[in-house]
Design a protein around this motif. Structure first.
Motif, PDB file in Angstrom:
ATOM      1  N   UNK A 182      -4.975   2.356  -6.260  1.00  0.00           N
ATOM      2  CA  UNK A 182      -4.475   1.112  -5.825  1.00  0.00           C
ATOM      3  C   UNK A 182      -3.910   1.082  -4.442  1.00  0.00           C
ATOM      4  N   UNK A 183      -3.382   2.077  -3.857  1.00  0.00           N
ATOM      5  CA  UNK A 183      -3.083   2.287  -2.387  1.00  0.00           C
ATOM      6  C   UNK A 183      -4.268   2.283  -1.862  1.00  0.00           C
ATOM      7  N   UNK A 184      -5.343   2.990  -2.157  1.00  0.00           N
ATOM      8  CA  UNK A 184      -6.551   3.029  -1.345  1.00  0.00           C
ATOM      9  C   UNK A 184      -7.146   1.598  -1.108  1.00  0.00           C
ATOM     10  N   UNK A 185      -7.258   1.135  -2.078  1.00  0.00           N
ATOM     11  CA  UNK A 185      -7.591  -0.480  -2.170  1.00  0.00           C
ATOM     12  C   UNK A 185      -6.896  -1.403  -1.295  1.00  0.00           C
ATOM     13  N   UNK A 186      -5.553  -1.161  -1.315  1.00  0.00           N
ATOM     14  CA  UNK A 186      -4.799  -2.142  -0.253  1.00  0.00           C
ATOM     15  C   UNK A 186      -5.003  -1.469   1.032  1.00  0.00           C
ATOM     16  N   UNK A 187      -5.085  -0.217   1.237  1.00  0.00           N
ATOM     17  CA  UNK A 187      -5.269   0.062   2.856  1.00  0.00           C
ATOM     18  C   UNK A 187      -6.707  -0.336   3.301  1.00  0.00           C
ATOM     19  N   UNK A 241      -1.216   1.301   9.344  1.00  0.00           N
ATOM     20  CA  UNK A 241      -2.091   1.140   8.219  1.00  0.00           C
ATOM     21  C   UNK A 241      -3.073   2.170   8.236  1.00  0.00           C
ATOM     22  N   UNK A 242      -3.938   1.904   9.378  1.00  0.00           N
ATOM     23  CA  UNK A 242      -5.208   2.818   9.447  1.00  0.00           C
ATOM     24  C   UNK A 242      -4.870   4.285   9.631  1.00  0.00           C
ATOM     25  N   UNK A 243      -3.994   4.707  10.181  1.00  0.00           N
ATOM     26  CA  UNK A 243      -3.347   6.181  10.035  1.00  0.00           C
ATOM     27  C   UNK A 243      -2.986   6.473   8.484  1.00  0.00           C
ATOM     28  N   UNK A 244      -2.328   5.733   8.164  1.00  0.00           N
ATOM     29  CA  UNK A 244      -1.688   6.124   6.542  1.00  0.00           C
ATOM     30  C   UNK A 244      -3.108   6.481   5.581  1.00  0.00           C
ATOM     31  N   UNK A 245      -3.905   5.133   5.906  1.00  0.00           N
ATOM     32  CA  UNK A 245      -5.138   5.246   5.174  1.00  0.00           C
ATOM     33  C   UNK A 245      -6.059   6.330   5.365  1.00  0.00           C
ATOM     34  N   UNK A 246      -6.094   6.874   6.732  1.00  0.00           N
ATOM     35  CA  UNK A 246      -7.089   8.027   7.058  1.00  0.00           C
ATOM     36  C   UNK A 246      -6.542   9.228   6.398  1.00  0.00           C
ATOM     37  N   UNK A 247      -5.111   9.246   6.679  1.00  0.00           N
ATOM     38  CA  UNK A 247      -4.266  10.579   5.917  1.00  0.00           C
ATOM     39  C   UNK A 247      -4.622  10.679   4.417  1.00  0.00           C
ATOM     40  N   UNK A 248      -4.394   9.506   3.867  1.00  0.00           N
ATOM     41  CA  UNK A 248      -4.669   9.528   2.226  1.00  0.00           C
ATOM     42  C   UNK A 248      -6.086   9.860   1.894  1.00  0.00           C
ATOM     43  N   UNK A 249      -7.046   9.147   2.729  1.00  0.00           N
ATOM     44  CA  UNK A 249      -8.530   9.523   2.393  1.00  0.00           C
ATOM     45  C   UNK A 249      -8.726  10.898   2.670  1.00  0.00           C
ATOM     46  N   UNK A 250      -8.159  11.682   3.548  1.00  0.00           N
ATOM     47  CA  UNK A 250      -8.375  12.965   3.973  1.00  0.00           C
ATOM     48  C   UNK A 250      -7.924  13.836   2.934  1.00  0.00           C
ATOM     49  N   UNK A 274       0.661  -1.261  -0.087  1.00  0.00           N
ATOM     50  CA  UNK A 274       0.059   0.001  -0.089  1.00  0.00           C
ATOM     51  C   UNK A 274       0.861   1.298   0.206  1.00  0.00           C
ATOM     52  N   UNK A 275       2.071   1.358   0.909  1.00  0.00           N
ATOM     53  CA  UNK A 275       2.803   2.289   0.878  1.00  0.00           C
ATOM     54  C   UNK A 275       3.707   2.579  -0.403  1.00  0.00           C
ATOM     55  N   UNK A 281      -8.127  -3.041   2.701  1.00  0.00           N
ATOM     56  CA  UNK A 281      -8.040  -4.433   3.078  1.00  0.00           C
ATOM     57  C   UNK A 281      -7.523  -4.456   4.404  1.00  0.00           C
ATOM     58  N   UNK A 282      -6.272  -3.601   4.495  1.00  0.00           N
ATOM     59  CA  UNK A 282      -5.586  -4.141   5.784  1.00  0.00           C
ATOM     60  C   UNK A 282      -5.677  -3.224   6.894  1.00  0.00           C
ATOM     61  N   UNK A 283      -6.330  -2.068   6.643  1.00  0.00           N
ATOM     62  CA  UNK A 283      -6.523  -1.037   7.871  1.00  0.00           C
ATOM     63  C   UNK A 283      -6.870  -1.820   9.221  1.00  0.00           C
TER      64      UNK A 283
END
Length: 162
Positions: free
Chosen positions: A94-99, A111-120, A83-84, A101-103
């Motif tokens: 693709x990063x969002x799709x991976x995050x 993983x959850x934090x990286x996903x949240x920052x990316x979504x923001x 994801x990173x 799944x794994x968050x």
């Protein structure tokens, strides 16, 4: 020192530990032959070394090879790395799709934090807010050592929450 796969792997790890990623890559790629052509230890080393070397396409190539060599499975730490790598190379979907799944299956909050920052960043504020709140709730509910271990991600969640 004898030129053996084990010695190459150990030396590659030593290079990695002192931020000499290309040297690590060179040794590991040289080792990825014959009966070791699908060696998971070597492949994992290549994934991490290429990621740190910022050669993300190569990291993703070796992540795919690892997955194929491991019965179509990646351990959670490598799913996070995948994801990173997608995020770092700019493949946001693709990063969002991976995050996604794994968050909730990766240990800890990275993983959850990286996903949240990316979504923001992508404007998905509702889902990002939910993830940041989960991180902060976990920090309150879990023992002190958890909060201490996950401090980096908890601090980011505090700063980024919506």
């Amino acid at each position: 020192m004898t030129d053996s796969i084990e010695n190459r792997i150990n030396l590659a790890q030593a290079y990695f530990n002192v931020n000499k990623y290309q040297e690590s890559i060179d040794l590991l790629e040289k080792s990825l032959t014959g009966i070791h052509s699908n060696d998971l230890t070597i492949l994992e080393g290549l994934c991490h070394s290429h990621f740190r070397n910022e050669t993300y396409d190569e990291a993703l190539k070796y992540l795919d090879k690892y997955e194929k060599s491991n019965e179509s499975s990646l351990p959670n730490n490598l799913r996070l790395l995948k994801a990173k790598a997608y995020e770092a190379k700019g493949d946001i979907q693709a990063a969002i799709a991976e995050y996604d799944v794994i968050a909730d299956i990766c240990a800890g909050e990275e993983a959850r934090c990286n996903y949240a920052v990316l979504l923001k960043k992508q404007g998905n504020l509702e889902k990002a807010k939910e993830l940041f709140e989960t991180i902060l709730k976990n920090a309150e509910l879990y023992p002190k050592h958890y909060k201490k271990h996950e401090k980096e991600w908890v601090d980011i969640a505090k700063a980024e929450r919506i």
